[in-house]
Scaffold this active site. Structure first.
Site, PDB file in Angstrom:
ATOM      1  N   LYS A 190      10.637   3.268   3.198  1.00  0.00           N
ATOM      2  CA  LYS A 190      10.565   4.712   2.992  1.00  0.00           C
ATOM      3  C   LYS A 190      11.290   5.159   1.710  1.00  0.00           C
ATOM      4  O   LYS A 190      12.307   4.584   1.332  1.00  0.00           O
ATOM      5  CB  LYS A 190      11.183   5.456   4.201  1.00  0.00           C
ATOM      6  CG  LYS A 190      10.534   5.140   5.535  1.00  0.00           C
ATOM      7  CD  LYS A 190       9.112   5.652   5.652  1.00  0.00           C
ATOM      8  CE  LYS A 190       8.988   7.082   6.063  1.00  0.00           C
ATOM      9  NZ  LYS A 190       9.293   7.362   7.445  1.00  0.00           N
ATOM     10  N   ASP A 229       1.259  10.426   3.798  1.00  0.00           N
ATOM     11  CA  ASP A 229       1.928  11.286   4.764  1.00  0.00           C
ATOM     12  C   ASP A 229       0.883  12.192   5.408  1.00  0.00           C
ATOM     13  O   ASP A 229       0.689  13.338   5.027  1.00  0.00           O
ATOM     14  CB  ASP A 229       2.980  12.131   4.031  1.00  0.00           C
ATOM     15  CG  ASP A 229       4.069  12.583   4.974  1.00  0.00           C
ATOM     16  OD1 ASP A 229       4.020  12.214   6.163  1.00  0.00           O
ATOM     17  OD2 ASP A 229       4.956  13.321   4.523  1.00  0.00           O
ATOM     18  N   CYS A 254      15.330  49.887 -11.927  1.00  0.00           N
ATOM     19  CA  CYS A 254      15.136  51.233 -12.481  1.00  0.00           C
ATOM     20  C   CYS A 254      15.105  52.316 -11.418  1.00  0.00           C
ATOM     21  O   CYS A 254      15.012  53.495 -11.746  1.00  0.00           O
ATOM     22  CB  CYS A 254      13.859  51.299 -13.302  1.00  0.00           C
ATOM     23  SG  CYS A 254      12.360  51.232 -12.315  1.00  0.00           S
ATOM     24  N   CYS A 282      10.981  50.878 -16.642  1.00  0.00           N
ATOM     25  CA  CYS A 282      11.760  49.874 -15.911  1.00  0.00           C
ATOM     26  C   CYS A 282      12.238  48.821 -16.914  1.00  0.00           C
ATOM     27  O   CYS A 282      11.419  48.144 -17.551  1.00  0.00           O
ATOM     28  CB  CYS A 282      10.892  49.227 -14.838  1.00  0.00           C
ATOM     29  SG  CYS A 282      11.714  47.856 -14.032  1.00  0.00           S
ATOM     30  N   LYS A 301       2.226   4.640   1.472  1.00  0.00           N
ATOM     31  CA  LYS A 301       2.235   5.160   2.852  1.00  0.00           C
ATOM     32  C   LYS A 301       1.918   6.654   2.788  1.00  0.00           C
ATOM     33  O   LYS A 301       2.744   7.467   2.386  1.00  0.00           O
ATOM     34  CB  LYS A 301       3.596   4.927   3.504  1.00  0.00           C
ATOM     35  CG  LYS A 301       3.579   5.324   4.958  1.00  0.00           C
ATOM     36  CD  LYS A 301       4.839   4.903   5.664  1.00  0.00           C
ATOM     37  CE  LYS A 301       4.754   5.196   7.159  1.00  0.00           C
ATOM     38  NZ  LYS A 301       4.255   6.510   7.494  1.00  0.00           N
ATOM     39  N   CYS A 308       6.939  47.477  -8.618  1.00  0.00           N
ATOM     40  CA  CYS A 308       7.747  48.601  -9.078  1.00  0.00           C
ATOM     41  C   CYS A 308       6.810  49.550  -9.825  1.00  0.00           C
ATOM     42  O   CYS A 308       6.016  49.114 -10.655  1.00  0.00           O
ATOM     43  CB  CYS A 308       8.836  48.071 -10.011  1.00  0.00           C
ATOM     44  SG  CYS A 308       9.512  49.340 -11.085  1.00  0.00           S
ATOM     45  N   GLU A 354       0.844  -1.204   0.000  1.00  0.00           N
ATOM     46  CA  GLU A 354       0.000   0.000   0.000  1.00  0.00           C
ATOM     47  C   GLU A 354       0.876   1.249   0.000  1.00  0.00           C
ATOM     48  O   GLU A 354       1.955   1.235   0.578  1.00  0.00           O
ATOM     49  CB  GLU A 354      -0.864   0.032   1.279  1.00  0.00           C
ATOM     50  CG  GLU A 354      -1.629  -1.248   1.517  1.00  0.00           C
ATOM     51  CD  GLU A 354      -2.191  -1.357   2.939  1.00  0.00           C
ATOM     52  OE1 GLU A 354      -2.268  -0.332   3.644  1.00  0.00           O
ATOM     53  OE2 GLU A 354      -2.538  -2.490   3.322  1.00  0.00           O
ATOM     54  N   TYR A 393      -6.994   1.880   6.315  1.00  0.00           N
ATOM     55  CA  TYR A 393      -6.004   0.864   5.952  1.00  0.00           C
ATOM     56  C   TYR A 393      -5.936  -0.356   6.885  1.00  0.00           C
ATOM     57  O   TYR A 393      -5.142  -1.246   6.668  1.00  0.00           O
ATOM     58  CB  TYR A 393      -4.611   1.462   5.775  1.00  0.00           C
ATOM     59  CG  TYR A 393      -4.052   2.261   6.933  1.00  0.00           C
ATOM     60  CD1 TYR A 393      -3.813   1.688   8.169  1.00  0.00           C
ATOM     61  CD2 TYR A 393      -3.705   3.587   6.743  1.00  0.00           C
ATOM     62  CE1 TYR A 393      -3.262   2.422   9.205  1.00  0.00           C
ATOM     63  CE2 TYR A 393      -3.148   4.339   7.770  1.00  0.00           C
ATOM     64  CZ  TYR A 393      -2.933   3.750   9.011  1.00  0.00           C
ATOM     65  OH  TYR A 393      -2.388   4.467  10.027  1.00  0.00           O
ATOM     66  N   CYS A 399      13.050  50.021  -6.911  1.00  0.00           N
ATOM     67  CA  CYS A 399      13.251  48.908  -7.837  1.00  0.00           C
ATOM     68  C   CYS A 399      14.742  48.697  -8.097  1.00  0.00           C
ATOM     69  O   CYS A 399      15.458  49.652  -8.434  1.00  0.00           O
ATOM     70  CB  CYS A 399      12.521  49.218  -9.136  1.00  0.00           C
ATOM     71  SG  CYS A 399      12.869  48.014 -10.418  1.00  0.00           S
TER      72      CYS A 399
HETATM   73  N1  5U1 Z   1      -1.085   2.285   4.213  1.00  0.00           N
HETATM   74  C1  5U1 Z   1      -0.824   2.125   5.506  1.00  0.00           C
HETATM   75  N2  5U1 Z   1      -0.268   3.049   6.268  1.00  0.00           N
HETATM   76  N3  5U1 Z   1      -0.178   2.499   7.488  1.00  0.00           N
HETATM   77  C2  5U1 Z   1       0.306   3.035   8.639  1.00  0.00           C
HETATM   78  N4  5U1 Z   1      -1.099   1.016   6.200  1.00  0.00           N
HETATM   79  C3  5U1 Z   1      -0.696   1.230   7.452  1.00  0.00           C
HETATM   80  N5  5U1 Z   1      -0.756   0.451   8.542  1.00  0.00           N
HETATM   81  C4  5U1 Z   1      -0.290   0.945   9.692  1.00  0.00           C
HETATM   82  C5  5U1 Z   1       0.248   2.249   9.782  1.00  0.00           C
HETATM   83  C6  5U1 Z   1       0.755   2.775  11.058  1.00  0.00           C
HETATM   84  O1  5U1 Z   1      -0.347   0.209  10.817  1.00  0.00           O
HETATM   85  C7  5U1 Z   1      -0.906  -1.104  10.710  1.00  0.00           C
HETATM   86  C8  5U1 Z   1       0.180  -2.046  10.351  1.00  0.00           C
HETATM   87  C9  5U1 Z   1      -1.516  -1.421  12.023  1.00  0.00           C
END
Ligand code: 5U1
Length: 701
Positions: A322, A125, A419, A440, A123, A434, A121, A232, A416
């Site tokens: 990562k 942010d 000029c 200019c 990850k 300006c 999957e 997830y 400026c």
């Molecule tokens: N896609 C994804 N991100 N993530 C973060 N899956 C996922 N699973 C996580 C975490 C912290 O924890 C499970 C393994 C419980």
């Protein structure tokens, strides 16, 4: 009781209420979970307004799962701590092929298995949350906190439209869903752009934006932020649930309940499968509409997961692999101030070169004076440089701990740098300008470069060096002077070779002749391109086209009043004011008459023939009639302009992709609409392909 007219059921009655709530929630699910809107946005909005009316007339009907009830409750004094019934664990990180190999070997050994199947999957942010559903109702949402105790953010989470207030389908009595709340890149960019204009809060990156938005005590503020969610993991489900035995199928099950799941999830096998997935996501990363900082790899079988269990902190059956960082630290060497075509003065950071987000970055925009103040940045500071996808590098923050007393303040100039004219800042505008106008050299250079550019007069060969020299040598004081140039003037230009050590060189006769031919070729031009070339503030290609379609001649346009202009589609008060101001300025009138008068009427006329577009517009063929296009991602031309150009050829521009979509135009960082188009086999056009399509029908972007 007021009578309520409705197109849905003739007249809305209280007994329609449940159906209306259900319909809107179903449309919401289709949009967020299946990424396949069932109705256009306008229809959703119409029904939503009907619901609001009905609820205003019969407040006793209101149910907590009504889409109007996402923002309720008064601001909190503080967030209440909540103990997670099951800890919200984090996940172990790995960074290279060796560590991936070791992880897979550990799994093979512990499970005594050959090739292992994984659920892979992206990850995201963002921020991890736990959502508790009782009898299908969202009753609590909590942040991770220290994993054991988090904060109750239920009120705020209710405002996130992608998170269902009521589950659908075959849900268990109790369900604890884990997932990530995040801010898509387009929403983040739009938010920051508006904040910069209005002096609001600017966020360093989408993650901070998501965290800052979720941790608002007033849910009405969170409701305005473009947050979304992907589920997830199932933290817990009551015994009545019959859960599938793989992570992948469980995610599909969550989708059936109305919870959005990332569309890029895949089942892969062994180290090779994991590596391929990691590489593929790394390549797609820049084009996604959300930040990902790696991929999460989970043993797919739940039985195997249970066998592997957890360490004190993390599951043994999952890791986050990562990506290299999109943020790096480097030194701010200097700040220079660039003056644009409209006089806008932009501070540009010169940086010690640093490798970030896949390229070496040596410059970053600092936007404006407010941004410098907001960052509190000084010359000599170490700064965090962020480059996500193909977005222009930004300075996200200052590393204050690394200050050593040698740093000096950034002084925004009062005059400026090119000029010497005063720099002014209009109240309520973030941008400083300006006031030198065309005296200019910087503004003059930029306005010439704009005038000759491909989408304007399309005079090939006039690059920055040549234009710089034409202005510096005093041969060109305005765009009309380009047409008074001789082959000799051009051939004698002494070009500075720039950074390389060669001596300045003469342009020479061959190039000069070619340039003269290109100037000559530009003299027959459609009116829209001529208007665009003039560089009137806020008049892009689409507005230029609108103006050219409405007015037969430049003389008519130059007489138009602000009121008349505002009656045109997409022309508001600001644009109309800029147009009127531009044509009232005597210098501009003079330049225009020098450009377009017949040579016998003026001593120095360019004799440009501006070709009228007005007469034939209504009768013009509409070659894209009946076709529907969807625009996604960042295009180099503003989206509303592309939309107008497509519409001028008869096409419809829609907000969502369906099987009926003729093509999706995918710019940089295209996201879910691109994925959807791939799934539905809808043709995908790059910006260049769109350009070619439009050009085929005589329209240029
Ligand atoms: N896609 C994804 N991100 N993530 C973060 N899956 C996922 N699973 C996580 C975490 C912290 O924890 C499970 C393994 C419980």
């Amino acid at each position: 009781m007021p009578k309520l007219n409705s197109d849905i059921a003739g007249e809305l009655r209280p007994e329609d209420y449940g159906r209306l709530v259900e319909t809107l929630n179903r449309y919401g699910r289709a949009y967020y979970v299946n990424d396949a809107p069932l109705v256009p946005d306008a229809e959703y909005d119409r029904l939503y307004r009907q619901l609001e009316l009905l609820e205003a007339a019969y407040p006793e009907l209101i149910v907590p799962i009504s889409p109007t009830q996402r923002v309720g409750g008064a601001p909190l004094a503080a967030f209440t701590p909540v103990e997670h019934r099951f800890p919200l664990l984090s996940i172990g990180d790995i960074f290279n092929a060796q560590e991936l190999h070791d992880f897979n070997a550990r799994m093979q050994e512990s499970l005594d298995a050959g090739s292992i199947e994984y659920c892979a999957e992206p990850k995201l942010d963002g921020l991890a949350v736990s959502l508790i559903y009782e009898q299908g109702r969202l009753v609590r949402a909590a942040t991770r906190g220290d994993g054991r105790v988090g904060e109750d953010v239920t009120q705020n989470v209710r405002t996130i439209k992608a998170i269902p207030l009521q589950l659908y389908g075959n849900y268990p009595q109790l369900l604890d869903v884990r997932g990530e709340i995040f801010m898509p890149r387009d929403g983040f960019a739009a938010w920051n752009e508006r904040a910069r204009e209005n002096g609001g809060k600017v966020f360093a990156n989408p993650r901070n934006a998501a965290a800052g938005s979720l941790r608002q005590l007033d849910p009405r503020i969170t409701a305005q932020r473009p947050l979304t969610f992907n589920a997830y993991y199932i933290g817990f489900a009551s015994a009545d649930a019959s859960l599938p035995d793989t992570q992948y199928q469980r995610l599909q099950y969550l989708k059936t309940l109305g919870l959005p799941v990332n569309p890029l999830v895949q089942v892969v096998s062994g180290v090779q499968g994991l590596t391929d997935y990691y590489t593929a996501m790394g390549q797609r990363r820049a084009a996604l509409n959300y930040d990902i900082d790696g991929v999460v790899l989970k043993v797919n079988s739940i039985t195997a997961q249970e066998q592997l269990g957890f360490t004190a902190k993390v599951p043994r059956w999952a890791v986050a692999y990562k990506f290299p960082p999109e943020e790096e630290i480097t030194k701010l060497l200097a700040v220079e101030f660039q003056v644009g075509r409209t006089g806008a003065v932009t501070p540009v950071a010169r940086l010690a070169p640093v490798y970030v987000g896949g390229v070496t970055v040596a410059n970053a925009t600092l936007h404006n004076e407010d941004e410098i103040a907001r960052l509190g940045v000084m010359v000599g500071d170490y700064v965090v440089v962020r480059r996500a996808g193909d977005v222009i590098p930004q300075i996200a923050a200052v590393v204050a701990e690394r200050r050593d007393g040698t740093q000096t303040p950034v002084v925004f100039p009062e005059v400026c740098p090119e000029c010497g004219s005063a720099i002014e800042r209009v109240a309520d505008e973030a941008v400083a300008r300006c006031t030198g106008g065309l005296i200019c050299p910087a503004q003059l250079r930029q306005s010439i470069l704009h005038f000759v550019s491909r989408d304007a007069m399309d005079i090939e060969g006039f690059g920055e060096r040549i234009v710089e020299e034409l202005v510096a040598s005093g041969k060109v004081h305005c765009v009309a002077d380009l047409y008074a140039l001789t082959t000799h003037d051009l051939a004698a230009l002494l070009l500075d070779p720039g950074n390389d050590s060669r001596k300045p060189r003469l342009l020479g006769m061959v190039t000069a002749r070619k340039l003269m031919q290109n100037i000559e070729k530009s003299k027959r031009v459609p009116m829209s391109r001529f208007i665009y070339a003039l560089g009137i503030r806020e008049v892009g290609q689409a507005t230029a086209l609108t103006l050219a379609h409405h007015y037969r001649t430049m003389a008519e346009l130059m007489q138009a009043s602000a009121g008349e202009l505002q009656a045109l589609p997409d022309v508001g008060p600001t644009v109309s004011m800029h147009v009127v101001d531009f044509f009232q300025e005597p210098h501009n009138q003079d330049v225009i008459s020098r450009l377009i008068a017949k040579p016998e009427e003026l001593m120095f006329s360019a004799g440009i023939e501006v070709l009228s577009q007005a007469e034939d517009f209504a009768a013009a063929p509409k070659p894209l009639d009946g076709q529907t296009y969807v625009l996604t991602g960042t295009l180099s031309v503003p989206r509303h302009e592309v939309k107008t150009l497509l519409q001028s050829l008869g096409a419809t521009v829609a907000g969502s992709v369906s099987k009926k979509t003729s093509a999706v135009v995918a710019g940089e960082a295209a996201g879910s609409k691109l994925t959807k188009a791939q799934e539905l086999n809808v043709p995908i056009l790059s910006e260049d392909e769109l350009r070619a399509l439009l050009q085929q029908h005589g329209v240029r972007i």
